[in-house]
Each structure stands twice: as structure tokens, then as C-alpha cells.
Design a protein around this motif. Structure first.
Motif, short mmCIF file in Angstrom:
data_model
loop_
_atom_site.label_atom_id
_atom_site.label_comp_id
_atom_site.label_asym_id
_atom_site.label_seq_id
_atom_site.Cartn_x
_atom_site.Cartn_y
_atom_site.Cartn_z
N GLU A 69 17.41 4.97 -51.41
CA GLU A 69 18.91 5.00 -50.95
C GLU A 69 19.41 3.73 -51.82
O GLU A 69 20.44 3.65 -52.37
N ARG A 72 19.70 4.16 -55.37
CA ARG A 72 20.74 5.30 -55.62
C ARG A 72 22.13 4.51 -55.85
O ARG A 72 23.05 4.47 -56.34
N ARG A 102 27.43 7.34 -50.25
CA ARG A 102 26.13 6.64 -50.83
C ARG A 102 25.83 5.53 -50.05
O ARG A 102 24.68 5.33 -49.65
N ASP A 104 27.44 4.60 -47.13
CA ASP A 104 27.00 4.93 -45.71
C ASP A 104 25.54 5.56 -45.42
O ASP A 104 25.07 5.23 -44.38
N ILE A 105 25.00 6.41 -46.31
CA ILE A 105 23.54 6.73 -46.15
C ILE A 105 22.68 5.69 -46.25
O ILE A 105 21.95 5.70 -45.37
N SER A 108 23.12 3.92 -43.06
CA SER A 108 22.29 4.77 -41.89
C SER A 108 20.78 4.67 -42.00
O SER A 108 20.26 4.53 -40.83
N ARG A 117 12.45 0.01 -33.14
CA ARG A 117 11.93 1.23 -33.36
C ARG A 117 10.36 1.33 -34.06
O ARG A 117 9.64 2.18 -33.63
N PRO B 69 14.13 11.33 -30.61
CA PRO B 69 13.27 10.28 -31.26
C PRO B 69 13.95 9.15 -31.87
O PRO B 69 13.49 8.10 -32.12
N TRP B 70 15.44 9.30 -32.21
CA TRP B 70 16.12 8.66 -32.84
C TRP B 70 16.99 7.48 -32.08
O TRP B 70 17.38 6.59 -32.59
N LEU B 101 22.70 15.16 -46.65
CA LEU B 101 23.37 14.50 -47.80
C LEU B 101 22.67 13.92 -48.93
O LEU B 101 22.96 13.80 -49.79
N ASN B 102 21.52 13.31 -48.43
CA ASN B 102 20.42 12.51 -49.34
C ASN B 102 19.71 13.70 -50.02
O ASN B 102 18.50 13.17 -50.64
N ASP B 103 20.03 14.78 -50.04
CA ASP B 103 19.30 15.93 -50.51
C ASP B 103 17.73 16.21 -49.72
O ASP B 103 17.06 16.91 -50.47
N TYR B 104 17.68 15.80 -48.63
CA TYR B 104 16.44 16.23 -47.91
C TYR B 104 16.70 17.46 -47.42
O TYR B 104 17.66 17.92 -47.09
N ARG B 132 27.03 7.11 -41.40
CA ARG B 132 26.08 6.03 -40.65
C ARG B 132 25.71 6.46 -39.63
O ARG B 132 24.33 5.85 -39.15
N LYS B 134 24.53 9.18 -38.68
CA LYS B 134 23.66 10.62 -39.13
C LYS B 134 24.64 11.78 -39.14
O LYS B 134 24.24 12.89 -38.64
N GLU B 152 6.56 17.03 -33.62
CA GLU B 152 6.69 16.57 -34.72
C GLU B 152 7.41 17.91 -35.53
O GLU B 152 8.39 17.63 -36.39
N TYR B 155 11.00 18.00 -34.27
CA TYR B 155 11.86 16.93 -34.67
C TYR B 155 12.37 16.86 -36.30
O TYR B 155 13.24 16.46 -36.88
N TRP B 160 19.60 15.78 -40.07
CA TRP B 160 20.98 15.24 -39.83
C TRP B 160 21.62 14.77 -41.22
O TRP B 160 20.97 15.22 -42.23
N GLN B 161 22.87 14.45 -40.98
CA GLN B 161 23.76 14.31 -42.37
C GLN B 161 23.60 15.41 -43.15
O GLN B 161 23.59 15.69 -44.21
#
Lengths: 800, 168
Positions: A69, A72, A102, A104-105, A108, A117, B69-70, B101-104, B132, B134, B152, B155, B160-161
């Protein structure tokens, strides 16, 4: 002996203790092994859980995603700064939206790699914190242009100076990716190490388990072997015990056989000896010889009593003794007991008395012979141990235990004898016990009598109790459940057959003697004498039987063994034997085999009546005899009345016919000139007087009196005869007087008349003294025979 | 903004969708936040069904709180049920391909939507979600209600997004 079980026990005990310890050890080891396995499993589970905790997007993915990201964003930011000024408004707005999105992604993504975490799955690296701070600073700057608070239209001029800042992050972001890679790698290594460690532990535990199973297997094999060994030992032991038992049984059988044999061997000569003594007693003897003879007879009888005691005991022990209950006339049985015991009591000047309660039944069901044996024993003891005073038998009844049963008969033998103390009473019924040792020496006896008596009474369902006081006397109480018989008269002949009593009615059976309700002897009819074959390997016995049977008027043949007897029976085809008296034990061929052989002969020889003759009193001998085909059984030593009873049983009156044999007497027999003839009775005897005497005294006493006279116990007859032989007139009347009185009292009419003649006239009567003597002898013998025929005396016959 | 017309259209649409009759789907008036393509029976664009945030908000809303989990704490998620969104477009495929959004891209079976009350969350603690945070859409399973969901597998299916769903 006592060390043996202890020795055998010790290894077993310590063995069980050892096994117990071993089991505890095994249990503990198993618990440890399984505990280890459980721990291992939980560890594996924890490792797996660590994977699960490793949440969401995996770590490396998050770091690389951030880098992607970033790249990008960087690319788009450069594009925007480069292109925006030249683009139309719509395209510029779309590009602005893309850039904002982009950015914002990218932002995040930063939150996802926060050390807070990731700390659960990767170590805390200082670089991580530094890069995070760097990122936060950059976001702060860029937010002023691209953030939510920034003006809607992106100022490309403001963004341009930030491009350098954004580009500057490249190294740090890359470093972060490398960091995550390293952390994951280390995590994998440490996890692999943990798995490896666990695998090693698991292998160790498995190996240990295998070893443990091996040990258990060895133990089990050893146990199985030990069990097998033990089983074999037990089997061997059982075999040895079995063999020992068989040997013991053989020994026992041998003992029984020996006893039976001995009883035979002992009784046979006894039979002969006592028989011969009886015979000898009837021959003319002087006083001293008679006394010697009396002693010999008493000794013999005593010995026979002891022998019988021993035999009874062995029979009781081997349960061979069987009671044979049959209807018994109780008063008569008591009369017989009295007849035997009273003389003994009288000899010791004791007052003897039998008292019978009115409630006592006359007829009961009992084994009379055994009941008499008990009474003889108890009364005999009482007389034996009483020196002065009295001996009494009191018979009454006691109520039955249950209402249905007959009342029980109580027989109390009371004496005023020496008595017994407590200790003696305790030992009284024990075998061979005789009060105390001194008593044994003083009174003799086997000491078996009381034990036998009590056993017999117990077999009859009763018991014997004793009370005694030293110096005062003893009381033996036998209580017996004798079933009462309310008999119909038909049963009379049965009793008569089994116990034929002498006839009381001297004439033709008009009335019976009150004291002796036995059978009335049937009128003596002329009948063919019996042909009897006596088979016995013992010559004395042969001779005795021959004399006895011939005196009863029968013809006797002799055989030495079974083979001989069989041949004689086989060849006597015209006039077969009426009876064969067969000894059971004989050489060459025994009685049983001979009987079987005879039974296999053609008719009519095979129907010959055969009676076993044996000293064995065992029931099984009887059983074998009847199995072989014998009809009856005659116990040795042979008693005259038993022979009479036997003959009466089988041949009726013919059996006891005492008429003269039609055949000439054998050479061995004495002259029969004085044999009584039918019809003589009234001439020779005063039947009315005798009948009265019998009614008054009872037949036994009459018999005793007559026998005493004929045996000449007092010697008066002998004296008279001697005087006549010497032709001496001196003292003759006195001697004749003594004889006449007795003869007259006893109803010897003819004899009394002759002697009265002598008394009155002495030798002056005319006849020579020698003729008188001869006449007197003949008359005595005739009277004797007459009395014997009536059953009041034993015949005077004696072997030549 | 939820307009009166949207509400009417959505309420008229639901029973028809349940009866399997292809309903009319209004056109998005605002910015398109979700595009559903593939094996669907109802379209409002060339070959897809497009939704703006108002259209999704006009649908029956469903909300629950769950741990994820997040986030360290449990949070409340609100939005239409995924199955009702799929019904609205007459989806008849077996698998959903969720695209972020990130093409995941992640695949989840349609069965998940029918079996669990899977929510197409548009509110996070009653607030709209920014990219931001998600957002704008987040596929959320009710993790706290079923142990089986806390793995998993689910999950990773929680995209998201989210920007598009391709029904396969």
C-alpha cells in the motif's frame, strides 16, 4: 510336623508381599507414563492454540500489505503531483478521490502492525517502535493535505514537498517487512524446536512403555509358569492321595476279611468245644469232673461272650449291624431275661426283681435279640458290681415326644452296688473303660458291653442315661421308642415260627400254658424223619451236628467240603436230601459255590433246601448266601433251640419230630431201648401235675428244675444208683426218699413209683439189686426223653 | 440520507424478493459503495447491481456486539443481513467472491449467509466507518454466538473495506 506348614507358608507369604509391591510399583509407573503422555498432549494443544491466537491476517501478510500500500500510495502521489495541473476538473477530481482512498487504505494498514497487536506472536523489536513513530510523524504531515480534516481540493503544491518525506519511508517500511519475516522465522524455529522436543519426549515415553509392557509380559509368563507348576504339583498330590486312599480301602477290606475269617476261625472251634462240653456234661461224671467241666464251660462261654462283644463292636463300627424289628412279646422277653439273670443274682444272694408297670404294652415292635442283649449287659453289670442288697429292673412308660408317636418304654436297671464317682461316669461309655483299672482286675470283662449297649439303644432310636453315687448304687435308664403292636391273633403263628417255645400242654393241646404263650407244639404225628446232609470241614462240628440232629430224630449224612456235598446231592436221585446244612467257608469248594452248583442241577436235586452254616454274623455274608441260592441261615455256634426253630420253620412239626427213626440207628449211636414211644407219656409222666407246675412256675423254671434233676446236680440219683450197684441196703431208703420226693414233685410218675418201691421195701422186694439198678436207669432215661420230647429238657443223647 | 422514496422502494421490494419475483431495484443516487455482479437476477446497472449507502441503510438493519481479532474489545456492528442483500439482487450462486478496496479477494460460501446472521456492517458502534476504520462495509460473522466461528477460516472470510461481491 509343625515346621512343615510354616516352611511351606513362608515363600507364599513373602511372594504375595513381593507381588503386592510389584503391583504398586507398576501402578505408579503407569500413572507416571500416562501423566507424561497427557502433559505431552496438552503441550501439543497449546502449540496449536498459539496458532489460533495468531489472529486475523497473518503477520507477514500485514507487513507486506503495508509495504504494498505504501508503494501504491507513493506511486499515486507522484502521479498526482505530476499530472494534476494538466488534467481537466472531472479527471482531477477522480484522481483526487483515488489518492485519498489510497492514502486512507495505507493509514488503515498502519494500525494492523501496531506492536500492541503483534506482541503475542513476535518479539518486541526496538526498530518496530522506531518505524511506527516515523510512520505516525509522516501521517501527521500528510494528513494536512490528504487527511479527513484537509480541504476537499488537494493542493498539489502542498503535496509536492511531502513526496520526499513519503519516499524517505521506503527503507523503514522495507526494514519492517524484513523484521516480520525474521520474527516469523524465529517463531517457526522455536515452535519446530518445541515440537521436536515433544517428539523426543514422546519417543522416550513410547520406548519406556514398550519396556514396561515387556516387563509385564515377562511377569505374566512367569506367573503362568508358576501356576502351571503348582497345578502339576497339585495333580501329583491328588494322585498320591488317591493312591493312598485306594491302599487304605484295600487295607480296610483286608481287615474286614480278616475279621470275618477270624470270627469264623474262632467260632468254629468254639462251636465244637462248647457242644462237646454240653455233651460231656450229660454223661455220667463224678462230682469233681463235673466241677471241672462246669469251669471249662463257664470259661468257654465267657470267652464266647467276649468274642461276640468284639464282633458286635466291629459290626457296629463297619455299620454292618442291622436291627431286625419284629413283633415281640415284651413280658415273655422279660421272663427270658429273668430266667437267665435270676440264678446269677441268687448266686450272689442278691434280691432280684423285675417290676412291670401295668401301662407297659404286651406286644411291641423290636429286635428282641438285641433288646435282650442290652438288658443282659445292664443287669449283668448290675449284678457284677453289687455285692449285697438288690438289683432290679423296672419297666414303665414315658410320654412320647410327639402326640402321634407311641409312648416310649423306659427300662431302669437299679442296683445297690459299689456305684461310680463323677470321673468314672465320664469315662463310662468309652471303649475298654471299666470304671477304674482295679475294677478290670477284680471283675473281668471286655469293657465293650456298655458301649455296644448304648450303640444298640441309639440304633433303636433311644438312649441310655446313668446316675450313680459311690457306695450307694447306680441306675441305668434306657428309654426306647418301641412301637406298640395291637395285634390280631393271626400274627401269632409268625411269632411262633420265629421263636418256637416248648409246648406246655402235655396232652393233645387242650390249653396253653399261661406263662408261655408260645406255640403249642402240634400233636406229634408219625412222619418220615428228615434226610439231612451236614457239610462242614470241621470234624468236631460235623460230629456235634450229627448228634444234635439225630437226637431230634433225623437221618444225617456228612460231607467234608462243598465238592463232596455237591456229589452227594447229585447222586441221591431216588430220595433227595430234605435239607443240606452248608458251611460257607470250606476248602476245595466253599458253600456258596457248592450251592450255586446244586442250584444248577436238574430237578428235583436243584430244589434241595440249603441252609448256610457259618460263624460269620455279618449281614453281607447273609446277603451273599441268599444270592447264591441258600434258603436260610444258621449262626454258629449252633444252639439247639435255633436248630429246632429252623427245622420247625421249614418242615413244620416234621422238623421237630422226635419219634424213633425207622432206619436202624447208626453204630455210633447209643442203644435206643429206652426211646419213648407214642402213648408212653401218660404212663411215665403225671401230665396233669406237670401242666399245673408249668402254669405256676413258667416253662423255663420247670425246664430248669427238670434239667437239674436229670443232670443230677445234687448227686442224689447217682448215690442211689451206686448203692443199688453195691447191693447195699444201708442208707438205701434214705437215698431213695430224696430221689422219690423230687421225682414226684416234678411229675415223673413212673420213676417216683419205682423209687417209692425201693424206699419202702429196700432190697427185700424180690428183684435183685442189679435188676433194680438197671430198671431205674432205664426209667430215668425214659422220663428224660419224654420230658425232652415235650421240650422240658435237653435230650440225654450223647455221642458214644 | 435516507429518503422517503428509498424507504418505500425497499419495503415494497422485500416481500417480492422473498417470493422470488424479480423486483425492481432503484438506481443508486449517491456514491456507489457496493457492486454485486455475477449470477444475480436483479440488476440496476449494465451487468451488476449497485448500491449506495442510503439503499443499504433503507434495508432492514441488524446489529450485534461481538469480539473480533481486530479490536481488543467487543464492538457493535450494524447493517443489513448479507442474505437479505443477496435476496434483493436475486443471487443464485453457490459462492461469493468478496473484493476489498485494496483488491484483496476472499471466497465464502453462500451457505454461510443463510446459516449465520452474517451482517454487511455499515455502522461501527453506531457510527459510519471510514476507509481508515476498515469501512465503508465490513462482512461480520457473529463470532461470539458460536465457537465454530472463532477460527481462522471465518476470520479470513470477514472481508473489510468491502467494495464488491461477485456471485459465482
Amino acid at each position: 510336623m509343625s515346621t512343615l506348614p510354616a516352611f511351606a507358608l513362608t515363600p507364599a507369604l513373602s511372594g504375595s508381599r513381593r507381588v503386592g509391591r510389584l503391583l504398586a510399583l507398576m501402578a505408579l509407573t503407569l500413572a507416571l507414563v500416562f501423566g507424561g503422555i497427557a502433559w505431552l498432549q496438552s503441550q501439543s494443544l497449546r502449540l496449536l492454540s498459539a496458532n489460533v491466537v495468531y489472529q486475523g491476517d497473518n503477520l507477514v501478510w500485514s507487513f507486506f500489505q503495508l509495504e504494498t500500500e505504501y508503494l501504491r500510495l507513493r506511486h499515486l502521489a507522484h502521479e498526482f503531483v505530476r499530472e494534476a495541473p494538466h488534467l481537466p476538473a472531472a479527471a482531477r477530481a477522480a484522481l483526487e478521490a483515488r489518492l485519498r482512498e489510497r492514502y486512507d487504505i495505507f493509514v488503515s494498514r498502519i494500525g494492523l502492525i501496531d506492536p500492541a497487536r503483534t506482541q503475542g506472536v513476535m518479539p518486541d523489536f526496538p526498530e518496530h517502535h522506531r518505524v511506527m513513530a516515523e510512520l505516525a510523524a509522516v501521517v501527521d504531515q500528510v494528513d494536512r493535505v490528504l487527511g479527513p480534516e484537509a480541504p476537499p481540493e488537494i493542493d498539489a503544491a502542498a503535496l509536492r514537498p511531502l513526496l520526499g518525506t513519503i519516499d524517505g519511508l521506503a527503507t523503514s517500511v522495507r526494514e519492517l517487512s524484513g523484521l516480520s519475516n525474521r520474527a516469523v522465522g524465529e517463531g517457526i524455529v522455536s515452535r519446530n524446536e518445541a515440537v521436536r522436543q515433544q517428539s523426543r519426549i514422546a519417543i522416550a515415553l513410547t520406548v519406556f512403555q514398550c519396556l514396561l509392557i515387556l516387563v509385564f509380559a515377562v511377569i505374566v509368563v512367569r506367573q503362568v509358569r508358576a501356576l502351571e507348576q503348582r497345578r502339576l504339583e497339585l495333580e501329583a498330590l491328588a494322585r498320591r492321595l488317591q493312591e493312598a486312599r485306594v491302599e487304605a480301602e484295600q487295607a480296610s477290606r483286608a481287615k474286614s476279611a480278616f475279621l470275618a475269617n477270624m470270627s469264623h476261625e474262632l467260632r468254629t472251634p468254639f462251636n465244637g468245644m462248647l457242644g462237646m462240653l454240653s455233651m460231656l456234661d450229660r454223661s455220667p461224671l463224678d462230682a469233681q469232673q463235673r466241677e471241672h467241666l462246669q469251669i471249662a464251660r463257664q470259661s468257654g462261654e465267657h470267652l464266647l461272650t467276649i468274642l461276640n462283644d468284639v464282633l458286635d463292636l466291629s459290626k457296629l463300627e463297619s455299620a454292618h449291624l442291622d436291627l431286625a424289628p419284629q413283633p415281640v412279646d415284651l413280658p415273655r422277653l422279660l421272663g427270658e431275661v429273668e430266667a437267665l439273670m435270676r440264678p446269677q443274682a441268687r448266686a450272689k444272694s442278691l434280691h432280684f426283681e423285675i417290676t412291670v408297670d401295668a401301662a407297659v404294652p404286651a406286644r411291641v415292635e423290636a429286635d428282641g435279640k438285641r433288646l435282650k442283649q442290652v438288658l443282659f449287659n445292664l443287669l449283668g453289670n448290675a449284678i457284677k458290681f453289687t455285692d449285697q442288697g438288690r438289683v432290679g429292673l423296672l419297666v414303665d412308660t414315658v410320654p412320647a415326644a410327639t402326640p402321634e408317636a407311641s409312648p416310649r418304654v423306659r427300662l431302669r436297671v437299679v442296683d445297690s452296688g459299689i456305684g461310680m464317682d463323677e470321673a468314672t461316669l465320664q469315662r463310662l461309655f468309652q471303649r475298654f473303660s471299666q470304671g477304674d483299672d482295679s475294677i478290670g482286675r477284680r471283675f473281668g470283662g471286655t469293657g465293650l458291653g456298655l458301649e455296644i449297649s448304648r450303640e444298640l439303644v441309639r440304633m433303636m432310636g433311644g438312649d441310655i442315661q446313668v446316675t450313680s453315687q459311690p457306695g450307694v448304687g447306680s441306675e441305668f435308664v434306657a428309654v426306647l421308642p418301641l412301637p406298640w403292636r395291637v395285634d390280631a391273633p393271626e400274627s401269632e403263628p409268625e411269632a411262633a415260627a420265629s421263636a418256637p417255645g416248648p409246648a406246655c400242654d402235655p396232652a393233645e393241646g387242650t390249653h396253653a400254658c399261661a406263662d408261655a404263650p408260645g406255640p403249642v407244639a402240634a400233636p406229634v404225628l408219625p412222619a418220615r424223619p428228615l434226610d439231612i446232609l451236614v457239610t462242614d470241614d470241621h470234624q468236631i462240628n460235623q460230629k456235634f451236628m450229627r448228634v444234635l440232629l439225630e437226637s431230634l430224630g433225623h437221618r444225617v449224612s456228612l460231607a467234608l467240603d462243598g465238592q463232596d456235598a455237591f456229589e452227594q446231592v447229585r447222586t441221591r436221585t431216588e430220595v433227595p436230601f430234605d435239607l443240606v446244612l452248608m458251611d460257607v467257608h470250606m476248602p476245595v469248594m466253599d458253600g456258596l459255590a457248592a450251592t450255586r452248583a446244586i442250584r444248577a442241577l436238574p430237578s428235583p436235586m436243584n430244589e434241595t433246601r440249603i441252609v448256610a452254616l457259618t460263624a460269620d454274623a455279618f449281614t453281607e455274608v447273609r446277603a451273599r448266601a441268599s444270592e447264591a441260592g441258600m434258603s436260610d441261615f444258621l449262626a454258629k455256634p449252633v444252639q439247639v433251640h435255633e436248630v429246632e426253630a429252623l427245622l420247625l420253620r421249614h418242615f413244620g412239626v416234621r422238623g421237630v419230630n422226635r419219634a424213633l427213626p425207622s432206619l436202624p440207628a447208626p453204630a455210633s449211636r447209643p442203644a435206643r431201648s429206652t426211646r419213648p414211644r407214642r402213648g408212653d407219656a401218660g404212663r411215665v409222666l403225671d401230665l396233669e401235675l406237670i401242666s399245673d407246675t408249668c402254669a405256676l412256675l413258667g416253662v423255663e423254671r420247670l425246664r430248669t428244675l427238670l434239667q437239674a434233676f436229670f443232670s443230677d446236680d445234687s448227686g442224689a440219683v447217682a448215690q442211689l444208683l451206686a448203692l443199688l450197684a453195691q447191693a447195699s441196703a444201708e442208707g438205701l431208703p434214705m437215698a431213695a426218699h430224696r430221689v422219690r420226693g423230687t421225682a414226684a414233685t416234678l411229675g415223673l410218675k413212673q420213676l417216683a413209683a419205682t423209687v417209692a418201691d425201693i424206699e419202702q421195701h429196700g432190697l427185700d422186694a424180690g428183684d435183685p439189686a442189679e435188676a433194680l439198678e438197671q430198671q431205674l436207669r432205664q426209667q430215668i432215661e425214659l422220663s428224660w426223653r419224654m420230658c425232652a420230647r415235650m421240650g422240658w429238657a435237653t435230650p440225654p443223647d450223647a455221642p458214644a | 440520507m435516507i429518503t422517503r422514496r428509498h424507504l418505500l422502494a425497499a419495503s415494497a421490494l422485500l416481500p417480492l424478493a422473498a417470493r422470488g419475483t424479480p423486483p425492481e431495484l432503484v438506481r443508486p443516487r449517491g456514491r456507489v459503495v457496493l457492486t454485486i455482479s455475477g449470477r444475480i437476477g436483479v440488476r440496476n446497472a449494465a451487468d451488476a447491481a449497485q448500491f449506495d449507502m442510503d439503499m443499504l441503510a433503507a434495508m432492514r438493519q441488524h446489529s450485534f456486539s461481538t469480539h473480533t481479532p481486530w479490536y481488543p474489545q467487543a464492538h457493535k456492528f450494524t447493517g443489513p443481513l448479507l442474505r437479505e442483500v443477496l435476496d434483493a439482487v436475486g443471487a443464485h450462486g453457490r459462492t461469493l467472491r468478496a473484493i476489498a478496496l485494496n483488491d484483496y479477494t476472499v471466497e465464502l460460501p453462500v451457505e454461510d449467509a443463510t446459516r449465520y446472521p452474517v451482517v454487511l456492517a455499515r455502522l461501527f458502534d453506531d457510527r459510519p466507518m471510514s476507509v481508515r476504520e476498515k469501512g465503508p462495509l465490513f462482512i461480520i460473522y457473529p463470532f461470539d454466538s458460536d465457537e465454530a466461528l472463532r477460527s481462522e477460516r471465518y476470520y479470513s472470510r470477514s472481508a473489510w473495506q468491502l467494495k464488491a461481491i461477485d456471485v459465482v
